[in-house]
Write a protein that holds these residues in place. Structure first.
Motif, mmCIF file in Angstrom:
data_model
loop_
_atom_site.group_PDB
_atom_site.id
_atom_site.type_symbol
_atom_site.label_atom_id
_atom_site.label_comp_id
_atom_site.label_asym_id
_atom_site.label_seq_id
_atom_site.Cartn_x
_atom_site.Cartn_y
_atom_site.Cartn_z
ATOM 1 N N GLU A 47 15.105 35.615 67.500
ATOM 2 C CA GLU A 47 15.030 34.961 66.186
ATOM 3 C C GLU A 47 14.269 33.648 66.258
ATOM 4 O O GLU A 47 13.596 33.260 65.296
ATOM 5 N N LEU A 48 14.345 32.953 67.385
ATOM 6 C CA LEU A 48 13.551 31.741 67.565
ATOM 7 C C LEU A 48 12.081 32.085 67.757
ATOM 8 O O LEU A 48 11.195 31.356 67.293
ATOM 9 N N GLU A 49 11.814 33.180 68.431
ATOM 10 C CA GLU A 49 10.434 33.597 68.670
ATOM 11 C C GLU A 49 9.737 34.019 67.379
ATOM 12 O O GLU A 49 8.556 33.726 67.174
ATOM 13 N N ALA A 50 10.455 34.705 66.513
ATOM 14 C CA ALA A 50 9.876 35.228 65.265
ATOM 15 C C ALA A 50 10.764 34.781 64.100
ATOM 16 O O ALA A 50 11.522 35.575 63.539
ATOM 17 N N PRO A 51 10.709 33.507 63.726
ATOM 18 C CA PRO A 51 11.699 32.946 62.803
ATOM 19 C C PRO A 51 11.618 33.470 61.377
ATOM 20 O O PRO A 51 12.593 33.364 60.634
#
Length: 666
Positions: free
Chosen positions: A205-209
């Motif tokens: 989720e941090l990688e593809a917010p």
């Protein structure tokens, strides 16, 4: 993944608006042969940060589209998805291997002998390992042994995957300090909590917010139409997910507060158009046109019916954490859930102290549920006088986009302290614990009134922008109040001057834009008091100003654009310098090279009362016989409230970056 219940009516409303537009198209009895126009952009943004290494390797694909529908309706939208590889490429700093074992400052206390603590280290060492503090002064006064008297369990909250709160921008310097987990929440769930759309994200989720339950990959999705009225006026309607822009400022906002902002993307240094969080809204404009005294008149009504959304301040362990606030929130949520070691707490603010669960920290985050009363409503009247003076009058009621920490003060719901054997510590059996640096998070309702004014300074060859706003209902930290916060009115304003100027050493053929802004903030009924150990009350400055200057040139027939941004926070004594060069190789490919350097003139002036010297448990925690229950004697440090004095520049002054961007349109 099932759509959250609160989001279903929003999706239905958005779908209904678009369906009505298509229904209007079908009812118009006209052939619609207009194409779907699509414009796509790819961008790579790579950042290297001093002492941290790679801080961003974000790849973004964005597509904008529009289509003429029947009946005069128009469909528009923007889709954006990104993937940041930094969490895998630099996982020791920001990913699954971030953090480690830490030590906590322990300035020592001359009145205590060098007896071992529960970790076997002397009380007078300058640093002790996390989990190596003593019980606080209450337990010692009651004769409890210095062995987890208040229930701290190092097995539940181990000394791994941690950093010391605030270590990126200050040293503890005798203040309080905490350990904060910094790994993604699917790897280490300690301190992970939903603080309003951030704070509990996994690595993916941090990688593809943008790909989340709030469908953030939809940057825009709206239908719009202008209706011609019989009186010659027009009614413009736009419904869907969108940004509504009221302000004309850069970096900081005064009137432009309808949409929340995603500061986790690049702190305050991205364009607001890229970091505003679009919301499901309806805006209508009654365009009245000219009158005897006005060249143009317009009345706009905006209804933001979306589920409340907070500003994304950044999850601790990620490269951009605005005000370092996300780290404070995660550290204190972990302290409440699992206990932990607090630097320099006991024995007059000198000895690291172990707290058990449910004794200090953040207990709950109360996120506003969707309801009509939790929506936002704004009205703006704007016009242009016959003399060419443009102005607006604005009013808005909305829920705060920033969290408020309200201290817990004996509300009857907190677990009382327990001893090592699980029994309640006397004499507090059957009593609720009083305030001990413990909080709940709220988002209060705010009302705003304000306006703007645009002036043409013909003799100076410049344009002036003025904005001002008065808010009521904002909440600020305040250690002079029992629940450690107060509601205050706030006045904010900005003066901006834009002037194209020929500067020969930059270009002899094209003007250089010079844009200067001065932001000002005043907090009404500001409280600051003197105490024997320092000041206490509100850490935020009563009056503060931030100045910015933008210098942007044009070379090689507009293909090369050098730029310099300067910013100064006067009360924080912090500054930022950001040089940049854009090179457009052709109409489709643009390369950008730049840097962002911050600095500060020391940090001692950030220190503020942290309520260690408050007196909730007389006579065990009083500093003098004359100290009243609940009164603070002003003992403080930089944590946790110094961040409000340091501001967004001061809290990031060690985050010096160099960056590269490649943007390609196709």
């Amino acid at each position: 993944m099932e759509t959250p219940k609160y989001h279903r009516p929003l999706l239905k409303a958005g779908a209904a608006a678009i369906w009505l537009a298509f229904a209007g198209q079908a009812g118009a009895h006209e052939a619609d042969s207009s194409p779907l126009n699509i414009h796509a952009t790819y961008e790579n943004h790579t950042v290297r940060r001093e002492d941290a290494g790679l801080a961003k390797f974000r790849n973004t694909l964005q597509a904008e589209f529009d289509k003429q529908l029947g009946g005069g309706w128009q469909l528009g939208g923007t889709l954006r998805g990104s993937f940041d590889g930094v969490y895998r490429m630099n996982d020791k700093e920001y990913g699954n291997k971030a953090g480690g074992a830490i030590t906590i400052e322990n300035t020592g206390y001359a009145g205590l002998p060098p007896a071992p603590t529960n970790a076997g280290t002397p009380l007078n060492l300058p640093q002790v390992p996390f989990g190596g503090g003593i019980n606080n002064a209450i337990g010692q006064a009651l004769g409890l042994p210095p062995t987890n008297g208040f229930g701290f369990d190092l097995g539940r909250n181990p000394n791994q995957g941690l950093r010391v709160l605030g270590d990126r921008w200050h040293q503890t310097k005798g203040g309080v300090g905490f350990g904060v987990p910094v790994r993604p929440c699917d790897v280490d769930a300690r301190g992970c909590k939903d603080f309003g759309g951030y704070g509990n994200s996994s690595r993916s989720e941090l990688e593809a917010p943008e790909f989340n339950d709030r469908l953030d990959f939809i940057r825009e999705l709206h239908v719009k139409k202008t209706f011609k009225l019989d009186n010659g006026a027009n009614l413009f309607v736009k419904a869907g997910k969108q940004q509504v822009v009221w302000g004309r400022t850069d970096l900081f906002r005064v009137l432009d507060v309808i949409n929340p902002v995603d500061y986790s993307r690049n702190n305050i240094y991205d364009e607001l158009s890229d970091i505003r969080i679009p919301m499901w809204m309806v805006q209508t404009e009654y365009r009245m046109g000219a009158s005897d005294s006005m060249q143009d008149r317009n009345l706009q009504v905006v209804w933001n019916f979306d589920q409340h959304r907070a500003n994304n301040l950044g999850q601790c362990g990620t490269p951009n954490v605005m005000l370092d606030a996300g780290c404070l929130m995660r550290a204190m949520a972990n302290l409440w859930d699992n206990g932990g070691t607090v630097a320099n707490f006991a024995a007059g603010g000198h000895v690291a102290t172990d707290f058990g669960p449910h004794q200090a920290g953040i207990r709950n985050a109360y996120l506003p549920a969707w309801s009509l009363r939790n929506t936002a409503l704004g009205v703006k009247y704007e016009g242009v006088t016959q003399g060419g003076l443009s102005f607006s009058l604005n009013a808005l009621t909305y829920l705060s986009q920033l969290p408020s920490l309200r201290g817990i003060n004996g509300d009857g719901t907190i677990n009382p302290f327990t001893g090592a054997n699980g029994n309640v510590v006397p004499p507090y059996a059957g009593q609720a614990v009083k305030n001990l640096i413990a909080f709940d998070v709220y988002f209060p309702r705010i009302t705003l009134i304000g306006g703007s004014l645009d002036l043409q300074l013909e003799k100076l060859g410049a344009a002036m922008r003025l904005e001002a706003a008065l808010t009521n209902g904002e909440e600020f930290a305040n250690t002079a109040r029992p629940q450690l916060y107060s509601k205050n009115k706030v006045f904010r304003s900005v003066i901006g001057v834009d002037r194209p100027t020929f500067i020969p050493f930059i270009s002899t053929s094209a003007a250089t834009l010079i844009s200067a802004q001065l932001f000002y903030q005043h907090i009404f009924d500001h409280e600051v008091y003197d105490a024997p150990l320092g000041k206490y009350g509100m850490p935020d400055w009563k009056d503060n100003a931030i100045g910015t200057v933008l210098i942007r040139g044009s070379l090689a027939n507009g293909r090369v654009a050098p730029q310099l941004i300067l910013a100064r926070d006067f009360r924080a004594r912090a500054f930022a310098v950001s040089p940049q060069v854009e090179w457009s190789l052709n109409d489709d490919l643009k390369l950008t090279f730049g840097a962002n350097y911050k600095g500060a003139n020391g940090d001692d002036h950030y220190a503020w009362d942290d309520c260690r010297s408050c007196n909730p448990y007389a006579p065990f925690t009083n500093y003098a016989p004359t100290q009243a229950i609940g009164q603070s004697f002003g003992l403080g440090g930089i944590e946790p409230l110094g961040r409000f004095r340091a501001g967004p520049i001061g809290t990031a002054f060690k985050e010096n970056d160099i960056y590269f961007k490649m943007t390609y349109k196709f």
